[in-house]
Scaffold this active site. Structure first.
Site, PDB file in Angstrom:
ATOM      1  N   ARG A 103       0.865  -1.186   0.000  1.00 18.34           N
ATOM      2  CA  ARG A 103       0.000   0.000   0.000  1.00 18.34           C
ATOM      3  C   ARG A 103       0.900   1.234   0.000  1.00 18.34           C
ATOM      4  NH1 ARG A 103      -2.686  -0.922   4.689  1.00 18.34           N
ATOM      5  NH2 ARG A 103      -1.573   0.693   5.811  1.00 18.34           N
TER       6      ARG A 103
ATOM      7  N   TYR B  56      -1.464  -3.860  -6.868  1.00 20.38           N
ATOM      8  CA  TYR B  56      -1.349  -4.491  -5.557  1.00 20.38           C
ATOM      9  C   TYR B  56      -2.595  -4.277  -4.693  1.00 20.38           C
ATOM     10  CZ  TYR B  56      -0.582  -5.034  -0.652  1.00 20.38           C
ATOM     11  OH  TYR B  56      -0.750  -5.403   0.650  1.00 20.38           O
TER      12      TYR B  56
ATOM     13  N   LYS C  61      -9.993  -1.190   1.207  1.00 22.12           N
ATOM     14  CA  LYS C  61      -9.783   0.011   2.019  1.00 22.12           C
ATOM     15  C   LYS C  61     -10.420   1.252   1.378  1.00 22.12           C
ATOM     16  CE  LYS C  61      -6.966  -2.316   4.773  1.00 22.12           C
ATOM     17  NZ  LYS C  61      -7.382  -2.904   6.043  1.00 22.12           N
TER      18      LYS C  61
ATOM     19  N   HIS D 233     -12.223   0.019  10.956  1.00 23.29           N
ATOM     20  CA  HIS D 233     -11.139  -0.920  10.678  1.00 23.29           C
ATOM     21  C   HIS D 233     -11.073  -1.908  11.843  1.00 23.29           C
ATOM     22  CE1 HIS D 233      -6.551  -1.447   9.798  1.00 23.29           C
ATOM     23  NE2 HIS D 233      -7.260  -2.350   9.158  1.00 23.29           N
TER      24      HIS D 233
ATOM     25  N   SER E 243      -1.291  -2.148  12.621  1.00 24.82           N
ATOM     26  CA  SER E 243      -0.603  -3.284  12.018  1.00 24.82           C
ATOM     27  C   SER E 243       0.401  -3.879  12.993  1.00 24.82           C
ATOM     28  CB  SER E 243       0.107  -2.853  10.734  1.00 24.82           C
ATOM     29  OG  SER E 243       1.080  -1.874  11.012  1.00 24.82           O
TER      30      SER E 243
ATOM     31  N   CYS F 152      -0.116  -6.034  15.341  1.00 24.73           N
ATOM     32  CA  CYS F 152      -0.612  -6.187  16.709  1.00 24.73           C
ATOM     33  C   CYS F 152      -1.521  -7.406  16.868  1.00 24.73           C
ATOM     34  CB  CYS F 152      -1.344  -4.927  17.157  1.00 24.73           C
ATOM     35  SG  CYS F 152      -0.259  -3.521  17.453  1.00 24.73           S
TER      36      CYS F 152
ATOM     37  N   ASP G 277     -11.137  -7.780   9.542  1.00 28.84           N
ATOM     38  CA  ASP G 277     -10.514  -6.521   9.146  1.00 28.84           C
ATOM     39  C   ASP G 277     -11.431  -5.304   9.176  1.00 28.84           C
ATOM     40  OD1 ASP G 277      -8.183  -5.132   8.227  1.00 28.84           O
ATOM     41  OD2 ASP G 277      -9.021  -5.090   6.211  1.00 28.84           O
TER      42      ASP G 277
ATOM     43  N   ARG H 175       0.956 -12.067   0.561  1.00 34.48           N
ATOM     44  CA  ARG H 175      -0.428 -12.177   1.036  1.00 34.48           C
ATOM     45  C   ARG H 175      -1.079 -13.502   0.645  1.00 34.48           C
ATOM     46  NH1 ARG H 175      -2.721  -7.619   3.974  1.00 34.48           N
ATOM     47  NH2 ARG H 175      -1.109  -6.018   3.847  1.00 34.48           N
TER      48      ARG H 175
END
Length: 586
Positions: A67, A195, A204, A224, A246, A248, A273, A364
């Site tokens: 991203r 991507y 997103k 989120h 991110s 976590c 997510d 991913r």
């Protein structure tokens, strides 16, 4: 007479000049044709059909693997409406800049018309989007991540009520890569990247940036957040939603195999997510997962960290930028203790340890949600699931206790607005730098974040039964620098305490920051964690919090007069509580 969708498709075709236009219907036959197209293009490969049936590995351009927040813009007429935490560009300038890049960009290519629904197909909370793209990889990925094709066209009918998204690979040059959001028009334009979230415009771009703006206007919430259900021994399931920056453990928590499962505490996955939340007729916030799949980071995922996703990805999965074994199976760092011999790295080269990572750090998996063994029976319930708790968290080595509960809704919103993580060397090269990420929405809020805080505060009056709000920190360290809490499935013990707080049964001690479990409130049966360690995990050090309070105050200054009075009030209250303890920041 043509429909609004047909008119838009025609106008884009005039600009981009595709060789052909294909309307996606979502059928199995079509999916097979798209896969064949990807294989012919030469960057996608079938994996072992016995061990990973119907799975493919896609390799993206080496300059297009993440991203790109520096070229992600919120395009509002007034800069202040985008706010200080977003990149801003005037809508007219953005359209002029991208039109020059779109002109003829699909020449000799196919333009796919991809209608999709975010959310369960028959849920009133769901929304329709349409993405126009020249990437077969995007089509294959959107098929997993959304309800795509005829089901979406049937819902849309002749209506203009859809979010249009235009995506073109362009020439993949980083210098000509932009992701533009026009929240006032509910429009997304993206060029120059194939991507993930740069190209799968339902993720997103729509589900958070555009949807957060829609939610504010319409009185709901786009967050989120993971959504999980905690089943207790009697069979009752209590639903919680959680936001984490991110690195976590958000996906791992949403699919956790509970360490207390033998006691009857099981975790069910609703989403990993994103959550869309609206007030239901029962007075509770009801959450739907707008996505139909999981788009997760592969490195570090293994049978210990996330056994459920490891089972899920064994079929019908797209792997992107992982390594590949000689047996034609995907591999990434952390998947096993040692790398198998004969690996091809993520760019298709023979790999050796001296060459760096075998799998790209942001590689991913894209997998249908229904394949997760932990998937909730209500994961696609049109009515959503009632949320009893919000969980916020960060990565703090010393400051935050394992868990604490906010005093009330306003205090909870303040706690969420101060959320932060400390960087690790793996992320930035600098260790211990505090990065603020309110509600884990800093890169994803589609408007001024000060106004976003205000929307959260205003929602309290609309929710007769608001969720309790908690903050967790799985990453506290001892003097030896090692983590004090084992994490993963043991986090069910913390969820159990939250459940008991929701039901009014768990003991807690009031501290300046909120209610912290008493020493014996979290069950340690069968766990090698001493009482001394537990005391350290739950300790609130006023001197550390005084320093944090000052840093938060500096962070809030960037919002100026857009910072809501309720947030400033809670900040002042915390300062007063700490001052009463006669604490002076070091």
């Amino acid at each position: 007479m043509s429909t609004p969708l047909e008119q838009w498709v025609e106008s884009v075709a005039r600009m981009t000049c595709p060789a052909r236009i294909v309307w996606i219907d979502g059928s199995e036959e079509e999916a097979a044709r798209i896969d064949d197209q990807l294989i012919r293009e030469g960057h996608t490969f079938h994996l072992n059909h016995k061990t990973y049936p119907n799975c493919i590995l896609h390799r993206s351009d080496p300059n297009d693997v993440a991203r790109t927040e520096n070229v992600t813009f919120i395009c509002t007429e007034r800069k202040e409406d985008a706010g200080p935490t977003n990149n801003w560009m005037a809508p007219a300038e953005a359209k002029q800049k991208l039109t020059s890049l779109y002109n003829g960009s699909m020449k000799d290519r196919t333009m796919y018309v991809v209608p999709y629904i975010l959310g369960p197909a028959d849920s009133p909370q769901s929304r329709v989007g349409v993405e126009l793209t020249d990437s077969a990889y995007v089509v294959a990925s959107m098929r997993i991540m959304s309800r795509m094709g005829k089901v979406a066209l049937d819902r849309l009918g002749n209506s203009a009520d859809f979010v249009p998204g235009l995506h073109s690979l362009g020439d993949l040059s980083p210098d000509r890569r932009f992701i533009m959001h026009f929240p006032e028009e509910k429009l997304i334009w993206s060029v120059g990247s194939g991507y993930g979230g740069n190209a799968l415009l339902g993720k997103k771009c729509f589900a958070l940036r555009i949807a957060s703006s829609m939610a504010r206007e319409q009185g709901w919430m786009a967050e989120h957040m993971l959504i999980l259900g905690l089943e207790s021994p009697g069979g009752k399931v209590t639903y919680m939603a959680g936001a984490f920056p991110s690195a976590c453990g958000k996906t791992n928590l949403s699919m956790m195999v509970s360490a207390l499962e033998n006691q009857g505490y099981r975790v069910w996955t609703v989403g990993d997510d994103i959550a869309w939340l609206q007030v239901g007729a029962d007075g509770y916030l009801h959450a739907i997962n707008p996505e139909a799949g999981f788009f997760g980071v592969a490195p570090g995922t293994n049978e210990k960290t996330n056994p459920n996703v490891m089972t899920a990805v064994r079929k019908n999965t797209i792997f992107t930028n992982t390594a590949m074994t000689t047996e034609g199976e995907p591999w990434w760092e952390g998947m096993s203790d040692a790398a198998p011999s004969g690996l091809q790295d993520w760019q298709g080269r023979a790999w050796s340890p001296s060459n760096g990572l075998a799998a790209q750090a942001n590689s991913r998996y894209t997998v249908p949600a229904i394949q997760a063994p932990s998937i909730s029976p209500r994961w696609d319930d049109p009515a959503g699931v009632p949320i009893s708790a919000f969980i916020f968290g960060g990565r703090r080595a010393r400051l935050a206790p394992l868990v604490y509960e906010a005093t009330n809704w306003q205090h909870g919103v303040y706690v969420a607005s101060t959320m932060a993580s400390e960087t690790t060397a793996a992320i930035t090269g600098a260790v211990g730098v505090t990065r603020r990420d309110p509600m884990a929405m800093l890169p994803f809020c589609g408007y001024n974040m000060g106004d976003y805080f205000g929307h959260w505060l205003a929602m309290e009056k609309k929710i007769p039964h608001p969720p309790k709000i908690f903050h967790v920190n799985w990453f506290r360290k001892g003097a030896d620098g090692k983590f004090l809490w084992p994490g993963y499935g043991e986090n069910a013990r913390v969820l159990k305490w939250m459940l008991e707080r929701i039901e009014g049964n768990a003991a807690a001690t009031e501290t300046p920051i909120g209610a912290v479990p008493t020493a014996n409130a979290i069950s340690l049966d069968g766990l090698d964690v001493s009482r001394d360690t537990m005391n350290e995990l739950l300790r609130v050090e006023p001197a550390d919090w005084a320093k944090e309070h000052a840093e938060v105050g500096e962070f809030f200054k960037k919002f100026g007069d857009r910072l809501p009075a309720g947030i400033a009030e809670e900040h002042d209250k915390l300062g007063e509580r700490l001052q009463r303890l006669a604490v002076v920041p070091k």
